[in-house]
Design a protein around this motif. Structure first.
Motif, PDB file in Angstrom:
ATOM      1  N   ARG A 180       8.085   9.424   6.756  1.00 11.90           N
ATOM      2  CA  ARG A 180       8.981   8.282   6.606  1.00 11.90           C
ATOM      3  C   ARG A 180       9.066   7.990   5.111  1.00 11.90           C
ATOM      4  O   ARG A 180       8.071   7.634   4.481  1.00 11.90           O
ATOM      5  CB  ARG A 180       8.439   7.066   7.367  1.00 11.90           C
ATOM      6  N   VAL A 181      10.269   8.147   4.552  1.00 16.82           N
ATOM      7  CA  VAL A 181      10.454   8.104   3.099  1.00 16.82           C
ATOM      8  C   VAL A 181      11.531   7.086   2.746  1.00 16.82           C
ATOM      9  O   VAL A 181      12.588   7.036   3.389  1.00 16.82           O
ATOM     10  CB  VAL A 181      10.865   9.494   2.565  1.00 16.82           C
ATOM     11  N   VAL A 182      11.269   6.277   1.702  1.00 19.19           N
ATOM     12  CA  VAL A 182      12.277   5.357   1.189  1.00 19.19           C
ATOM     13  C   VAL A 182      12.554   5.719  -0.263  1.00 19.19           C
ATOM     14  O   VAL A 182      11.635   5.983  -1.040  1.00 19.19           O
ATOM     15  CB  VAL A 182      11.844   3.877   1.327  1.00 19.19           C
ATOM     16  N   LEU A 183      13.813   5.765  -0.613  1.00 19.51           N
ATOM     17  CA  LEU A 183      14.263   6.052  -1.971  1.00 19.51           C
ATOM     18  C   LEU A 183      14.746   4.753  -2.621  1.00 19.51           C
ATOM     19  O   LEU A 183      15.382   3.931  -1.957  1.00 19.51           O
ATOM     20  CB  LEU A 183      15.398   7.070  -1.964  1.00 19.51           C
ATOM     21  N   PHE A 184      14.487   4.594  -3.895  1.00 19.62           N
ATOM     22  CA  PHE A 184      15.022   3.473  -4.663  1.00 19.62           C
ATOM     23  C   PHE A 184      15.906   4.046  -5.761  1.00 19.62           C
ATOM     24  O   PHE A 184      15.417   4.756  -6.645  1.00 19.62           O
ATOM     25  CB  PHE A 184      13.895   2.632  -5.272  1.00 19.62           C
ATOM     26  N   GLY A 185      17.210   3.757  -5.677  1.00 18.47           N
ATOM     27  CA  GLY A 185      18.135   4.368  -6.618  1.00 18.47           C
ATOM     28  C   GLY A 185      19.328   3.505  -6.939  1.00 18.47           C
ATOM     29  O   GLY A 185      19.228   2.283  -7.081  1.00 18.47           O
ATOM     30  N   HIS A 186      20.474   4.148  -6.993  1.00 15.56           N
ATOM     31  CA  HIS A 186      21.693   3.541  -7.522  1.00 15.56           C
ATOM     32  C   HIS A 186      22.844   3.695  -6.535  1.00 15.56           C
ATOM     33  O   HIS A 186      22.716   4.383  -5.527  1.00 15.56           O
ATOM     34  CB  HIS A 186      22.030   4.203  -8.859  1.00 15.56           C
ATOM     35  N   GLU A 187      23.969   3.064  -6.852  1.00 16.77           N
ATOM     36  CA  GLU A 187      25.095   3.057  -5.920  1.00 16.77           C
ATOM     37  C   GLU A 187      25.528   4.477  -5.545  1.00 16.77           C
ATOM     38  O   GLU A 187      25.696   4.794  -4.371  1.00 16.77           O
ATOM     39  CB  GLU A 187      26.274   2.292  -6.512  1.00 16.77           C
ATOM     40  N   ALA A 188      25.727   5.330  -6.551  1.00 13.43           N
ATOM     41  CA  ALA A 188      26.161   6.699  -6.262  1.00 13.43           C
ATOM     42  C   ALA A 188      25.121   7.440  -5.429  1.00 13.43           C
ATOM     43  O   ALA A 188      25.473   8.233  -4.546  1.00 13.43           O
ATOM     44  CB  ALA A 188      26.430   7.449  -7.567  1.00 13.43           C
ATOM     45  N   ILE A 189      23.837   7.171  -5.671  1.00 16.94           N
ATOM     46  CA  ILE A 189      22.777   7.829  -4.903  1.00 16.94           C
ATOM     47  C   ILE A 189      22.875   7.457  -3.429  1.00 16.94           C
ATOM     48  O   ILE A 189      22.735   8.308  -2.544  1.00 16.94           O
ATOM     49  CB  ILE A 189      21.391   7.448  -5.461  1.00 16.94           C
ATOM     50  N   VAL A 190      23.131   6.178  -3.140  1.00 11.95           N
ATOM     51  CA  VAL A 190      23.266   5.736  -1.747  1.00 11.95           C
ATOM     52  C   VAL A 190      24.392   6.509  -1.059  1.00 11.95           C
ATOM     53  O   VAL A 190      24.227   7.049   0.049  1.00 11.95           O
ATOM     54  CB  VAL A 190      23.532   4.222  -1.670  1.00 11.95           C
ATOM     55  N   LEU A 191      25.540   6.563  -1.703  1.00 10.02           N
ATOM     56  CA  LEU A 191      26.696   7.231  -1.104  1.00 10.02           C
ATOM     57  C   LEU A 191      26.449   8.727  -0.912  1.00 10.02           C
ATOM     58  O   LEU A 191      26.813   9.301   0.124  1.00 10.02           O
ATOM     59  CB  LEU A 191      27.927   7.006  -1.977  1.00 10.02           C
ATOM     60  N   GLY A 237       0.803  -1.222   0.000  1.00  8.55           N
ATOM     61  CA  GLY A 237       0.000   0.000   0.000  1.00  8.55           C
ATOM     62  C   GLY A 237       0.833   1.267   0.000  1.00  8.55           C
ATOM     63  O   GLY A 237       0.283   2.372   0.054  1.00  8.55           O
ATOM     64  N   ILE A 238       2.157   1.132  -0.059  1.00  6.05           N
ATOM     65  CA  ILE A 238       3.036   2.302  -0.064  1.00  6.05           C
ATOM     66  C   ILE A 238       3.012   2.941  -1.451  1.00  6.05           C
ATOM     67  O   ILE A 238       3.264   2.266  -2.460  1.00  6.05           O
ATOM     68  CB  ILE A 238       4.474   1.916   0.325  1.00  6.05           C
ATOM     69  N   ARG A 239       2.717   4.210  -1.505  1.00  3.79           N
ATOM     70  CA  ARG A 239       2.654   4.921  -2.790  1.00  3.79           C
ATOM     71  C   ARG A 239       4.056   5.186  -3.325  1.00  3.79           C
ATOM     72  O   ARG A 239       4.956   5.588  -2.571  1.00  3.79           O
ATOM     73  CB  ARG A 239       1.912   6.248  -2.608  1.00  3.79           C
ATOM     74  N   ALA A 240       4.248   4.955  -4.627  1.00  9.69           N
ATOM     75  CA  ALA A 240       5.536   5.178  -5.267  1.00  9.69           C
ATOM     76  C   ALA A 240       5.431   6.309  -6.276  1.00  9.69           C
ATOM     77  O   ALA A 240       4.469   6.378  -7.048  1.00  9.69           O
ATOM     78  CB  ALA A 240       6.018   3.908  -5.952  1.00  9.69           C
ATOM     79  N   VAL A 241       6.425   7.183  -6.260  1.00  9.78           N
ATOM     80  CA  VAL A 241       6.483   8.309  -7.182  1.00  9.78           C
ATOM     81  C   VAL A 241       7.841   8.282  -7.872  1.00  9.78           C
ATOM     82  O   VAL A 241       8.881   8.210  -7.205  1.00  9.78           O
ATOM     83  CB  VAL A 241       6.299   9.651  -6.446  1.00  9.78           C
ATOM     84  N   VAL A 242       7.840   8.311  -9.191  1.00 10.67           N
ATOM     85  CA  VAL A 242       9.094   8.353  -9.948  1.00 10.67           C
ATOM     86  C   VAL A 242       9.608   9.785 -10.007  1.00 10.67           C
ATOM     87  O   VAL A 242       8.839  10.721 -10.277  1.00 10.67           O
ATOM     88  CB  VAL A 242       8.886   7.794 -11.374  1.00 10.67           C
ATOM     89  N   ASP A 243      10.892   9.957  -9.735  1.00  7.96           N
ATOM     90  CA  ASP A 243      11.491  11.292  -9.774  1.00  7.96           C
ATOM     91  C   ASP A 243      12.832  11.200 -10.500  1.00  7.96           C
ATOM     92  O   ASP A 243      13.732  10.465 -10.080  1.00  7.96           O
ATOM     93  CB  ASP A 243      11.699  11.828  -8.350  1.00  7.96           C
ATOM     94  N   GLU A 244      12.970  11.953 -11.577  1.00 12.16           N
ATOM     95  CA  GLU A 244      14.167  11.890 -12.416  1.00 12.16           C
ATOM     96  C   GLU A 244      15.434  12.316 -11.688  1.00 12.16           C
ATOM     97  O   GLU A 244      16.539  11.978 -12.098  1.00 12.16           O
ATOM     98  CB  GLU A 244      13.983  12.757 -13.674  1.00 12.16           C
ATOM     99  N   ARG A 245      15.294  13.028 -10.584  1.00 11.10           N
ATOM    100  CA  ARG A 245      16.475  13.473  -9.848  1.00 11.10           C
ATOM    101  C   ARG A 245      17.183  12.319  -9.146  1.00 11.10           C
ATOM    102  O   ARG A 245      18.313  12.474  -8.678  1.00 11.10           O
ATOM    103  CB  ARG A 245      16.078  14.565  -8.848  1.00 11.10           C
ATOM    104  N   LEU A 246      16.525  11.155  -9.078  1.00 14.32           N
ATOM    105  CA  LEU A 246      17.169   9.973  -8.495  1.00 14.32           C
ATOM    106  C   LEU A 246      17.855   9.107  -9.545  1.00 14.32           C
ATOM    107  O   LEU A 246      18.343   8.026  -9.216  1.00 14.32           O
ATOM    108  CB  LEU A 246      16.142   9.121  -7.744  1.00 14.32           C
ATOM    109  N   ARG A 247      17.887   9.554 -10.801  1.00 14.05           N
ATOM    110  CA  ARG A 247      18.554   8.758 -11.833  1.00 14.05           C
ATOM    111  C   ARG A 247      20.039   8.598 -11.510  1.00 14.05           C
ATOM    112  O   ARG A 247      20.594   9.355 -10.699  1.00 14.05           O
ATOM    113  CB  ARG A 247      18.383   9.403 -13.206  1.00 14.05           C
ATOM    114  N   ASP A 248      20.658   7.617 -12.148  1.00 11.03           N
ATOM    115  CA  ASP A 248      22.071   7.365 -11.895  1.00 11.03           C
ATOM    116  C   ASP A 248      22.922   8.504 -12.454  1.00 11.03           C
ATOM    117  O   ASP A 248      22.463   9.297 -13.299  1.00 11.03           O
ATOM    118  CB  ASP A 248      22.483   6.036 -12.546  1.00 11.03           C
ATOM    119  N   ARG A 249      24.144   8.567 -11.988  1.00 11.76           N
ATOM    120  CA  ARG A 249      25.084   9.560 -12.513  1.00 11.76           C
ATOM    121  C   ARG A 249      25.319   9.311 -14.000  1.00 11.76           C
ATOM    122  O   ARG A 249      25.531   8.176 -14.426  1.00 11.76           O
ATOM    123  CB  ARG A 249      26.407   9.462 -11.758  1.00 11.76           C
TER     124      ARG A 249
END
Length: 242
Positions: free
Chosen positions: A164-175, A90-102
């Motif tokens: 409470r927010v969770v991001l789904f991204g890439h290695e560089a985003i995590v760092l 039931g968690i809503r997901a929103v796509v945001d281009e600012r989380l794209r990989d480097r």
């Protein structure tokens, strides 16, 4: 200033590009043979299992501990990871281009060896400037990625105070989220990046304490092993030299 209650970032599951890139690096190839655009690289079978393990982890959390919203990179491997992990929650997901990989510009699809052989001038320039500030022609530096992440996190604080927010991204985003959440210096970030291979579907999180976000988990993969998912077979890198 408003602050989130909890922030987490999940690296996408293992992709077919991760496997191809690792084979190219270890095999001494100059180029990574990936047919898709970087944005269209899918998950591998293992990556899908890893994403489902993240979902099992989220499902076990009490209702008041689950994220209220997920913000997702537009890249297929991240979107599919989020879809599998959030299914039934039931968690809503929103796509945001600012989380794209480097974006790597002219270095895209070249191995480290390939950059040395084909673009020795860029290899020297990167070594002189360092990863944080080096911007390949047509691409981004880590500092460039931080500009879009700062804007995104500021909006999240304003739109979801106490959220409470969770991001789904890439290695560089995590760092780089860690860099922002913990106020690291360039040297501290580079030390973390040197010592850490961010694992596919690892979870990193920060919880608010005394008005500030404090580290809770970093590059945690316990949920993958606990749920019987095989450990990642490599210290996976994204399907690009970075």
């Amino acid at each position: 200033m408003e602050q989130l209650q909890w922030l987490a970032v999940v690296r996408h599951g293992q992709s077919t590009g991760n496997v191809t890139a690792q084979d190219a690096e270890t095999g001494g190839a100059e180029e990574i043979d990936i047919p898709e655009r970087d944005v269209d690289v899918p998950l591998s079978d293992l990556g899908r299992e890893q994403a489902e393990a993240v979902g099992a982890f989220l499902a076990k959390q009490p209702d008041d501990e689950r994220p209220g919203i997920a913000i997702v990179s537009p890249y297929l491997r991240a979107r599919r990871t989020a879809e599998l992990a959030l299914a039934g929650t039931g968690i809503r997901a929103v796509v945001d281009e600012r989380l794209r990989d480097r974006e790597l510009g002219i270095l895209d699809l070249l191995t480290a060896y390939g950059v040395q052989q084909r673009l020795p001038g860029e290899a020297r320039r990167r070594a002189r400037l360092g990863k944080f500030y080096y911007r390949p022609p047509g691409g981004e530096s880590w500092a460039d990625v931080l500009l879009r992440l700062r804007a995104l996190l500021r909006e999240l604080r304003e739109d979801h105070p106490d959220g409470r927010v969770v991001l789904f991204g890439h290695e560089a985003i995590v760092l780089l989220v860690r860099y922002l959440a913990e106020g690291l210096s360039e040297a501290e970030l580079m030390a973390v990046a040197h010592d850490t291979a961010v694992a596919n579907c690892s979870i990193s999180s920060w919880r608010r304490q005394d008005g500030e976000l404090r580290p809770e988990l970093f590059n945690s993969v316990e949920h993958l092993h606990r749920d019987g998912t095989p450990p990642t077979k490599q210290e996976d890198v994204d399907a690009k030299v970075d």
